[in-house]
Design an enzyme around this catalytic site. Sequence first.
Site, PDB file in Angstrom:
ATOM      1  N   GLU A   1      -4.733  21.791 -18.381  1.00  0.00           N
ATOM      2  CA  GLU A   1      -3.539  22.617 -18.167  1.00  0.00           C
ATOM      3  C   GLU A   1      -3.001  23.177 -19.479  1.00  0.00           C
ATOM      4  OE1 GLU A   1      -0.564  20.476 -15.983  1.00  0.00           O
ATOM      5  OE2 GLU A   1      -1.493  20.903 -14.039  1.00  0.00           O
TER       6      GLU A   1
ATOM      7  N   GLU B   1      -6.570  20.756  -9.149  1.00  0.00           N
ATOM      8  CA  GLU B   1      -5.466  19.791  -9.033  1.00  0.00           C
ATOM      9  C   GLU B   1      -4.374  20.381  -8.158  1.00  0.00           C
ATOM     10  OE1 GLU B   1      -4.136  17.891 -12.675  1.00  0.00           O
ATOM     11  OE2 GLU B   1      -2.059  17.963 -11.986  1.00  0.00           O
TER      12      GLU B   1
END
Length: 322
Positions: free
Chosen positions: A160, A248
Amino acid sequence: MNPAVLSLVVILAVSVNLSVSKDAAQETVSKHGQLSVKGANLLNKNGEIVQLKGMALYWSQWKPQYWNAETIQGIHDSCHSNVVRASMAVEYGGYLTDPEGQMKLVETVVEAAIANDLYIIVDWHEEKADTHQAEAVDFFDKISKKYGSYPNIMYETFNEPTTQAWSSTLKPYHEAVIKAIRANDPDNVIIVGTGQWSQRVDEAAEDPISDQINIMYTLHYYAGTHKQWLRDLAQGAIDKGLPIFITEYGTDNVDEVNWVDPEESALWWTWADSNNLSYTNWAICDVNEASAALIADTPTDKVCQADYLTESGKLVVAQNQK
């Protein structure tokens, strides 16, 4: 048999066939083989669109007890999955602190995934990977040398990113790691993180990685927080041909404590399925978070068994069977 009766039997048979659930546990590597990417789609060895549905392991340094063969078997058998994401921690006591220990955990679950006929995403799980490019290149060089010949393996180069610019920072980082992987593994799918906690797939769609094959782009969401606006943004990227993998997602609202959002989760699943997107749920763990799939103190031999699932875990396992 009367022709009218025969016609009715045929119609009923077709109707039943169309209503059969597609359990991800039955859609594994032995069936679909080597994956590839064409346009916005993930394809199997026969060039057919394939969808992966599964679970993500929690941070490796904080829940290492679930990084074992027993858990991986449970993810396939009881979580009804055909993919697992190995979210290897980099900072906070992770790979940068203990490379040998973390590599051992990764190797354990990769080999268990291969044994259990699962695809596995090896994830460099951090938010500042661009500041650790040399370490990431070295890690993925080692992983791709050891496992790149297996069709099970996929690589996620950056979990991320946050505020880093796509074209000037993230894209060059990904290209450097891709180069290291492709030196050993020319074919397996590589998934690259996008800006703003892997939400800005629109930026990648405007400036995608070129001269490479089998590259996908990461989209992350938590259902109660990220709603129609993010689906619209992602749809725009897909419409431009960007291949997206949801590595995710959570069923919860990250802005509120322990609140699962079934309605918004259903909207996300419907949208993802309509676009043939693959997804892995966060996460296989027993922490006190709404996104955790397991109740407190779940033993590894009970992973995803019905009596050990949280509210979120029950929703996700049911979805994996559809």
